[in-house]
Design a protein around this motif. Structure first.
Motif, PDB file in Angstrom:
ATOM      1  N   SER A  41       0.848  -1.185   0.000  1.00 14.51           N
ATOM      2  CA  SER A  41       0.000   0.000   0.000  1.00 14.51           C
ATOM      3  C   SER A  41       0.880   1.230   0.000  1.00 14.51           C
ATOM      4  CB  SER A  41      -0.939   0.014   1.213  1.00 14.51           C
ATOM      5  OG  SER A  41      -1.818   1.117   1.157  1.00 14.51           O
ATOM      6  N   LEU A  42       0.271   2.382  -0.245  1.00 17.80           N
ATOM      7  CA  LEU A  42       1.029   3.632  -0.261  1.00 17.80           C
ATOM      8  C   LEU A  42       0.383   4.689   0.625  1.00 17.80           C
ATOM      9  CD1 LEU A  42       3.620   4.498  -1.833  1.00 17.80           C
ATOM     10  CD2 LEU A  42       2.124   5.717  -3.413  1.00 17.80           C
ATOM     11  N   ASN A  43      -0.641   4.295   1.390  1.00 18.54           N
ATOM     12  CA  ASN A  43      -1.374   5.289   2.167  1.00 18.54           C
ATOM     13  C   ASN A  43      -1.003   5.313   3.641  1.00 18.54           C
ATOM     14  OD1 ASN A  43      -2.764   6.192  -0.068  1.00 18.54           O
ATOM     15  ND2 ASN A  43      -4.562   4.911   0.290  1.00 18.54           N
ATOM     16  N   GLY A  44      -0.567   4.185   4.197  1.00 16.01           N
ATOM     17  CA  GLY A  44      -0.213   4.172   5.609  1.00 16.01           C
ATOM     18  C   GLY A  44      -1.387   3.965   6.533  1.00 16.01           C
ATOM     19  N   PRO A  87      -0.608  17.076  11.386  1.00 20.88           N
ATOM     20  CA  PRO A  87      -1.593  16.372  12.220  1.00 20.88           C
ATOM     21  C   PRO A  87      -2.934  16.219  11.512  1.00 20.88           C
ATOM     22  CG  PRO A  87      -0.389  17.993  13.517  1.00 20.88           C
ATOM     23  CD  PRO A  87       0.006  18.215  12.081  1.00 20.88           C
ATOM     24  N   GLY A  88      -3.526  15.046  11.696  1.00 20.21           N
ATOM     25  CA  GLY A  88      -4.813  14.766  11.076  1.00 20.21           C
ATOM     26  C   GLY A  88      -4.715  14.251   9.659  1.00 20.21           C
ATOM     27  N   ARG A  89      -3.479  14.091   9.171  1.00 21.82           N
ATOM     28  CA  ARG A  89      -3.266  13.609   7.806  1.00 21.82           C
ATOM     29  C   ARG A  89      -2.448  12.321   7.826  1.00 21.82           C
ATOM     30  NH1 ARG A  89      -4.328  17.548   3.679  1.00 21.82           N
ATOM     31  NH2 ARG A  89      -5.391  19.324   4.662  1.00 21.82           N
ATOM     32  N   ILE A  90      -2.548  11.543   6.743  1.00 15.09           N
ATOM     33  CA  ILE A  90      -1.849  10.268   6.693  1.00 15.09           C
ATOM     34  C   ILE A  90      -0.339  10.487   6.626  1.00 15.09           C
ATOM     35  CG2 ILE A  90      -3.810   9.122   5.597  1.00 15.09           C
ATOM     36  CD1 ILE A  90      -2.207   9.190   2.954  1.00 15.09           C
ATOM     37  N   THR A  91       0.397   9.474   7.034  1.00 12.94           N
ATOM     38  CA  THR A  91       1.856   9.521   6.898  1.00 12.94           C
ATOM     39  C   THR A  91       2.297   9.067   5.511  1.00 12.94           C
ATOM     40  OG1 THR A  91       2.001   7.263   7.732  1.00 12.94           O
ATOM     41  CG2 THR A  91       2.273   9.030   9.326  1.00 12.94           C
ATOM     42  N   THR A 131       2.125  14.028  -5.507  1.00 10.82           N
ATOM     43  CA  THR A 131       1.337  14.976  -6.303  1.00 10.82           C
ATOM     44  C   THR A 131       0.769  16.105  -5.471  1.00 10.82           C
ATOM     45  OG1 THR A 131      -0.647  13.612  -6.010  1.00 10.82           O
ATOM     46  CG2 THR A 131       0.683  13.214  -7.977  1.00 10.82           C
ATOM     47  N   ALA A 132       0.688  15.926  -4.143  1.00 16.58           N
ATOM     48  CA  ALA A 132       0.056  16.909  -3.267  1.00 16.58           C
ATOM     49  C   ALA A 132       0.476  16.620  -1.831  1.00 16.58           C
ATOM     50  CB  ALA A 132      -1.469  16.831  -3.413  1.00 16.58           C
ATOM     51  N   PRO A 133       0.111  17.495  -0.892  1.00 15.22           N
ATOM     52  CA  PRO A 133       0.364  17.173   0.513  1.00 15.22           C
ATOM     53  C   PRO A 133      -0.410  15.935   0.945  1.00 15.22           C
ATOM     54  CG  PRO A 133      -0.206  19.497   0.232  1.00 15.22           C
ATOM     55  CD  PRO A 133      -0.503  18.828  -1.064  1.00 15.22           C
ATOM     56  N   ALA A 134      -0.101  15.451   2.120  1.00 14.03           N
ATOM     57  CA  ALA A 134      -0.784  14.278   2.657  1.00 14.03           C
ATOM     58  C   ALA A 134      -2.286  14.510   2.765  1.00 14.03           C
ATOM     59  CB  ALA A 134      -0.219  13.943   4.038  1.00 14.03           C
ATOM     60  N   PRO A 135      -3.098  13.594   2.279  1.00 11.31           N
ATOM     61  CA  PRO A 135      -4.549  13.733   2.423  1.00 11.31           C
ATOM     62  C   PRO A 135      -4.987  13.558   3.879  1.00 11.31           C
ATOM     63  CG  PRO A 135      -3.982  12.169   0.677  1.00 11.31           C
ATOM     64  CD  PRO A 135      -2.734  12.433   1.451  1.00 11.31           C
ATOM     65  N   PRO A 136      -6.152  14.095   4.227  1.00 15.00           N
ATOM     66  CA  PRO A 136      -6.684  13.882   5.576  1.00 15.00           C
ATOM     67  C   PRO A 136      -6.944  12.406   5.847  1.00 15.00           C
ATOM     68  CG  PRO A 136      -7.860  15.661   4.444  1.00 15.00           C
ATOM     69  CD  PRO A 136      -7.002  14.995   3.420  1.00 15.00           C
ATOM     70  N   VAL A 137      -6.794  12.027   7.098  1.00 18.80           N
ATOM     71  CA  VAL A 137      -7.004  10.631   7.489  1.00 18.80           C
ATOM     72  C   VAL A 137      -8.414  10.170   7.164  1.00 18.80           C
ATOM     73  CG1 VAL A 137      -7.145   9.096   9.483  1.00 18.80           C
ATOM     74  CG2 VAL A 137      -5.235  10.677   9.275  1.00 18.80           C
ATOM     75  N   ASP A 138      -9.397  11.063   7.310  1.00 23.15           N
ATOM     76  CA  ASP A 138     -10.795  10.669   7.126  1.00 23.15           C
ATOM     77  C   ASP A 138     -11.302  10.874   5.703  1.00 23.15           C
ATOM     78  OD1 ASP A 138     -10.808  13.424   7.110  1.00 23.15           O
ATOM     79  OD2 ASP A 138     -12.286  13.652   8.712  1.00 23.15           O
ATOM     80  N   LEU A 139     -10.404  11.069   4.745  1.00 25.33           N
ATOM     81  CA  LEU A 139     -10.815  11.208   3.351  1.00 25.33           C
ATOM     82  C   LEU A 139     -11.525   9.928   2.908  1.00 25.33           C
ATOM     83  CD1 LEU A 139     -10.451  13.283   0.973  1.00 25.33           C
ATOM     84  CD2 LEU A 139      -8.514  11.884   0.249  1.00 25.33           C
ATOM     85  N   ASP A 140     -12.579  10.077   2.106  1.00 20.49           N
ATOM     86  CA  ASP A 140     -13.314   8.890   1.685  1.00 20.49           C
ATOM     87  C   ASP A 140     -12.426   7.981   0.844  1.00 20.49           C
ATOM     88  OD1 ASP A 140     -14.145   9.219  -1.451  1.00 20.49           O
ATOM     89  OD2 ASP A 140     -14.053  11.177  -0.458  1.00 20.49           O
ATOM     90  N   THR A 172     -11.722   8.722  -3.012  1.00 18.10           N
ATOM     91  CA  THR A 172     -10.826   9.843  -3.267  1.00 18.10           C
ATOM     92  C   THR A 172      -9.402   9.511  -2.841  1.00 18.10           C
ATOM     93  OG1 THR A 172     -12.689  11.338  -2.857  1.00 18.10           O
ATOM     94  CG2 THR A 172     -10.498  12.321  -2.904  1.00 18.10           C
ATOM     95  N   MET A 173      -9.258   8.779  -1.743  1.00 18.03           N
ATOM     96  CA  MET A 173      -7.930   8.372  -1.287  1.00 18.03           C
ATOM     97  C   MET A 173      -7.280   7.461  -2.313  1.00 18.03           C
ATOM     98  SD  MET A 173      -5.953   8.772   1.551  1.00 18.03           S
ATOM     99  CE  MET A 173      -6.826   8.705   3.124  1.00 18.03           C
ATOM    100  N   ASP A 174      -8.057   6.558  -2.882  1.00 24.67           N
ATOM    101  CA  ASP A 174      -7.508   5.641  -3.878  1.00 24.67           C
ATOM    102  C   ASP A 174      -7.084   6.393  -5.136  1.00 24.67           C
ATOM    103  OD1 ASP A 174      -6.881   2.916  -3.769  1.00 24.67           O
ATOM    104  OD2 ASP A 174      -8.396   2.438  -5.269  1.00 24.67           O
ATOM    105  N   ALA A 175      -7.869   7.387  -5.520  1.00 28.03           N
ATOM    106  CA  ALA A 175      -7.510   8.186  -6.699  1.00 28.03           C
ATOM    107  C   ALA A 175      -6.207   8.943  -6.462  1.00 28.03           C
ATOM    108  CB  ALA A 175      -8.642   9.158  -7.034  1.00 28.03           C
ATOM    109  N   TYR A 176      -6.044   9.465  -5.250  1.00 30.38           N
ATOM    110  CA  TYR A 176      -4.796  10.152  -4.905  1.00 30.38           C
ATOM    111  C   TYR A 176      -3.608   9.185  -4.985  1.00 30.38           C
ATOM    112  CZ  TYR A 176      -1.044  12.008  -2.096  1.00 30.38           C
ATOM    113  OH  TYR A 176       0.199  12.388  -1.675  1.00 30.38           O
ATOM    114  N   ARG A 177      -3.797   7.972  -4.475  1.00 29.55           N
ATOM    115  CA  ARG A 177      -2.721   6.979  -4.492  1.00 29.55           C
ATOM    116  C   ARG A 177      -2.288   6.667  -5.919  1.00 29.55           C
ATOM    117  NH1 ARG A 177      -2.075   1.488  -4.882  1.00 29.55           N
ATOM    118  NH2 ARG A 177      -4.285   1.222  -5.334  1.00 29.55           N
ATOM    119  N   PHE A 178      -3.259   6.513  -6.812  1.00 30.99           N
ATOM    120  CA  PHE A 178      -2.916   6.201  -8.200  1.00 30.99           C
ATOM    121  C   PHE A 178      -2.182   7.360  -8.876  1.00 30.99           C
ATOM    122  CE2 PHE A 178      -6.078   2.672  -8.169  1.00 30.99           C
ATOM    123  CZ  PHE A 178      -5.245   1.699  -8.675  1.00 30.99           C
TER     124      PHE A 178
END
Length: 391
Positions: free
Chosen positions: A87-90, A104-108, A318-327, A330-336
């Motif tokens: 995985s790439l999201n942590g 804080p509040g965002r994935i590692t 591509t961007a800063p760390a997404p929020p932990v509670d991102l759906d 959207t999180m999967d799209a960011y990962r790709f």
């Protein structure tokens, strides 16, 4: 912390967990070790409680762990990872999401999420991780850390639970470039740290990042004070072909490595990790062979674009760390999107260093420098000088 009650950062820790040699170049440096490395007297957990339950107790340390101990470093603890490092999201369904000390509040970011979290929070000085498709580079970017993915095969992998051997590398994190470089002196083979380097930027690679990230990246490049050669198109419109081939070959190797265990433990892995392994299981006849041919051609292009002496600059994510509670969608799209950036160095087995040189909306994003094969020490020296942000 009791090994039977793991948390989101550590699976097991101590004060220290393992003491290093009484002196050496890394004396008293605290290391967070990703839970894929053998630590003598402990089990490898691989981010999954079922794996941990069936794992043997390791008789000796992984080569990289032993090298750090011999250099005087202490093992602060065994840090969490995404399940089987795929995985790439942590985010881990069993152990939770470790906190990001820089955002804080965002994935590692993952899969080296535990070591990155520990270093970002000051619980460790050095994080020992792995990078197959960006799992050192992305957490470095998200957590405002320095990180190195070495040349493929540069660091011995004895005692490492692998995922996809054609792409796996051992890498590390630190909060400052000096420690990153000192760890390189211990883990890397001898080399010339003073190779003259020139900078290049590929416009079609940078276009993969989001607009605010691109703006910060261009500002950082301009601040280098050195000429930067522009390459209009590095990939020649072939990125999707390269990316599909990379995913197929990686998934095939991962399934061949762990498929038997997965089939024996149905439902053990999280949904997203299960899907990624299934891609390797379900490859159609000829897809693997076609993917290998595509990757061979892609490597030739990348080797030509990044010979020793040239450094390709790009955003580390591509961007800063997404929020932990991102759906999840959207999180999967960011990962790709981010994988399309990180897969280039992985395909070619090239070294890449990340520095916390970009800021987007007050959050860290890494500047990544990809060098020619074997230029790891030159990249570390570059990170400590030209690429390190001031102030």
């Amino acid at each position: 912390m009791d090994e039977r009650v793991p948390g989101p950062i550590w699976r097991v820790t101590g004060d220290p967990l393992v003491s290093g040699a009484p002196d050496g170049p890394l004396a008293r440096v605290r290391v967070a070790v990703k839970d894929l490395f053998a630590v003598a007297g402990r089990r490898i957990g691989a981010g999954n409680p079922d794996w941990l339950a069936g794992a043997p107790v390791e008789e000796r340390n992984a080569w990289a762990v032993q090298a750090l101990l011999d250099a005087g470093a202490d093992i602060a603890g065994i840090a969490q990872t995404d399940e089987l490092a795929f995985s790439l999201n942590g985010t881990n369904k069993h152990y939770g999401t470790p906190p990001n000390g820089a955002a804080p509040g965002r994935i590692t970011g993952g899969s080296s999420n535990g070591p990155a979290s520990a270093v970002s929070l000051g619980l460790a000085d050095l994080g020992l991780g792995t990078d197959t498709a960006g799992s050192v580079r992305v957490p470095s970017s998200h957590c405002g850390l320095y990180g190195l993915r070495p040349t493929h095969g540069a660091v011995r992998s004895d005692g490492l639970l692998d995922l996809a051997r054609s792409f796996d590398t051992i890498g590390w994190f630190a909060r400052d470039p000096d420690l990153l470089e000192r760890a390189g002196d211990v883990l890397l083979p001898p080399g010339d740290p003073d190779l003259p380097l020139s900078f290049a930027v590929a416009d079609d690679v940078v276009e993969l990042a989001e607009p605010e990230t691109r703006e910060s990246f261009e500002t950082a490049c301009a601040a280098l004070g050195k000429p930067v050669r522009r390459i209009g198109s590095l990939m020649g419109g072939r990125l999707e072909e390269w990316f599909a081939a990379f995913r197929n070959v990686q998934a095939d190797e991962a399934w061949k490595r762990h498929g038997e265990w997965i089939e024996a433990h149905p439902g053990s892995l999280g949904y997203g990790v299960t899907k990624r392994f299934a891609l390797g299981r379900d490859l159609k006849p000829g897809e693997l062979e076609a993917g290998l041919e595509v990757l061979e051609a892609a490597r030739a292009v990348l080797y030509d674009a990044v010979p020793p002496g040239t450094v390709l600059l790009l955003p580390a994510a591509t961007a800063p760390a997404p929020p932990v509670d991102l759906d999840a969608e959207t999180m999967d799209a960011y990962r790709f999107r981010t994988l399309r950036l990180t897969c280039l160095a992985s395909i070619a087995g090239l070294p890449a260093v990340v520095t916390p040189s970009l800021r987007v909306a007050g959050l860290p994003v890494g500047l990544c420098a990809v060098g020619g094969r074997g230029t790891d020490r030159s990249l570390l020296r570059l990170a400590a000088t030209a690429l390190t942000p001031s102030g």
